[in-house]
Design an enzyme around this catalytic site. Structure first.
Site, short mmCIF file in Angstrom:
data_model
loop_
_atom_site.label_atom_id
_atom_site.label_comp_id
_atom_site.label_asym_id
_atom_site.label_seq_id
_atom_site.Cartn_x
_atom_site.Cartn_y
_atom_site.Cartn_z
CE LYS A 4 20.11 1.07 14.02
NZ LYS A 4 19.28 0.68 15.20
CE1 TYR A 10 21.45 -4.31 15.16
CE2 TYR A 10 20.66 -4.14 12.91
CZ TYR A 10 21.09 -3.54 14.09
OH TYR A 10 21.16 -2.17 14.18
CG PHE A 66 12.82 -6.52 18.16
CD1 PHE A 66 14.04 -6.28 17.55
CD2 PHE A 66 12.80 -6.82 19.53
CE1 PHE A 66 15.23 -6.33 18.28
CE2 PHE A 66 13.99 -6.88 20.26
CZ PHE A 66 15.21 -6.63 19.63
NE ARG A 114 26.10 0.80 23.04
CZ ARG A 114 25.15 -0.02 22.58
NH1 ARG A 114 25.10 -0.32 21.28
NH2 ARG A 114 24.24 -0.51 23.37
CB THR A 126 18.13 0.57 22.84
OG1 THR A 126 19.44 0.06 23.10
CG2 THR A 126 17.55 -0.14 21.64
NE ARG A 168 19.99 4.58 19.10
CZ ARG A 168 20.53 3.43 19.46
NH1 ARG A 168 20.72 3.16 20.75
NH2 ARG A 168 20.87 2.54 18.55
CG ASN A 225 17.32 2.97 17.40
OD1 ASN A 225 17.63 2.64 16.25
ND2 ASN A 225 17.55 2.20 18.45
CG HIS A 237 24.86 -0.21 14.80
ND1 HIS A 237 24.45 -1.19 15.68
CD2 HIS A 237 26.18 -0.45 14.56
CE1 HIS A 237 25.48 -2.00 15.94
NE2 HIS A 237 26.54 -1.57 15.28
CD GLU A 269 29.00 -4.22 14.99
OE1 GLU A 269 29.15 -2.98 15.05
OE2 GLU A 269 28.30 -4.85 15.81
P1 IDP Z 1 21.41 -0.90 20.33
O1 IDP Z 1 21.19 -0.46 18.90
O2 IDP Z 1 21.18 0.24 21.29
O3 IDP Z 1 22.73 -1.59 20.54
P2 IDP Z 1 20.19 -3.54 20.49
O4 IDP Z 1 19.58 -4.12 21.70
O5 IDP Z 1 21.50 -4.07 20.01
O6 IDP Z 1 20.26 -1.94 20.70
O7 IDP Z 1 19.12 -3.68 19.31
C1 IDP Z 1 19.49 -3.41 17.98
C2 IDP Z 1 18.41 -2.60 17.32
O8 IDP Z 1 17.21 -3.37 17.26
C3 IDP Z 1 17.99 -1.34 18.07
O9 IDP Z 1 18.85 -0.24 17.81
C4 IDP Z 1 16.61 -1.11 17.54
O10 IDP Z 1 16.64 -0.52 16.23
C5 IDP Z 1 16.09 -2.54 17.39
N1 IDP Z 1 15.33 -2.94 18.60
C6 IDP Z 1 15.83 -3.30 19.79
N2 IDP Z 1 14.85 -3.59 20.66
C7 IDP Z 1 13.70 -3.41 19.99
C8 IDP Z 1 12.31 -3.54 20.35
O11 IDP Z 1 11.97 -3.90 21.48
N3 IDP Z 1 11.42 -3.26 19.37
C9 IDP Z 1 11.77 -2.86 18.12
N4 IDP Z 1 13.05 -2.73 17.75
C10 IDP Z 1 14.00 -2.99 18.66
MG MG Z 2 23.45 -3.42 19.77
#
Ligand code: IDP
Ligand code: MG
Length: 193
Positions: A20, A60, A68, A96, A102, A113, A123, A126, A137
């Site tokens: 990212k 997304y 968010f 993963r 996350t 991470r 973070n 992805h 994707e």
């Molecule tokens: P992942 O990246 O671990 O698969 P997802 O739930 O798919 O997590 O969320 C996608 C991305 O959205 C996360 O990697 C993070 O950058 C952002 N994100 C997820 N939850 C939050 C939150 O509660 N606050 C801010 N950003 C979030």
């Molecule tokens: Mg995800």
């Protein structure tokens, strides 16, 4: 085109990994690529890319209702990302694990991470959450085969079937046709002298 067709028919496991914008800006690209290389997965696509707004939203789309979401899209388009396709047995789940939870504060030490990030909203990386999303994707060539039976009217016999094989890069999000490579590792037995 052919190697990709073979790859899609073979149902090779593949996952979409993306450094990212914060990962690029903090100089973590090499470190992140290195973790997947060392694990033993195979890199089949790699590019530095400024993601447009609509692509970020499509990528997304499952999170569209979340509070968010607007900040997430802003984050993803805030600078170039590094797009990667990685291949290997069980690569989606394994990636993963390498990436970690996350929320980086909950991610185990030793994960990307867990070692390199602090905030959920920054973070660094992805990874696809399922094989289907990996395909979605990355974008894969799907085969549309149709055939036309041509009758030889003078002899009233069918001529050999004409196969019209068309393909489309279905639901390609991050890679276009020609951007993915198939290759054989130097240590592959078939290449040994
Ligand atoms: P992942 O990246 O671990 O698969 P997802 O739930 O798919 O997590 O969320 C996608 C991305 O959205 C996360 O990697 C993070 O950058 C952002 N994100 C997820 N939850 C939050 C939150 O509660 N606050 C801010 N950003 C979030
Ligand atoms: Mg995800």
């Amino acid at each position: 085109f052919l190697p990709h067709l073979v790859a899609s028919l073979e149902q090779v496991d593949e996952t979409y990994i993306m450094v990212k914008p914060d990962g690029v800006q903090r100089g973590l690209v090499g470190e992140i690529i290195s973790r997947f290389e060392k694990k033993g997965f195979k890199l089949t696509g790699l590019k530095l890319f400024q993601c447009p707004q609509d692509l970020a939203e499509e990528h997304y789309k499952d999170l569209k209702g979340k509070s968010f979401f607007p900040k997430l899209i802003e984050y993803i388009v805030s600078g170039p990302v590094v797009c990667m396709a990685w291949e290997g047995v069980g690569v989606v789940a394994a990636a993963r694990k390498l990436i970690g939870a996350t929320n980086p504060l909950q991610a185990e030490p030793g994960t990307i991470r867990g070692d390199l990030a602090v905030q959920t909203g920054r973070n660094v990386v992805h990874g696809s959450d399922s094989p289907e999303n990996g395909k979605r994707e990355i974008g894969r060539l799907a085969l549309l085969a149709s055939f036309t039976l041509v009758m030889d009217i003078s002899r009233l016999e069918p001529l050999p079937l004409f196969f019209l094989v068309r393909y489309l890069n279905y639901a390609a999000l991050w890679f276009k046709e020609g951007e993915l490579c198939q290759w054989t590792p130097a240590q592959a037995p078939s290449l040994r002298e």
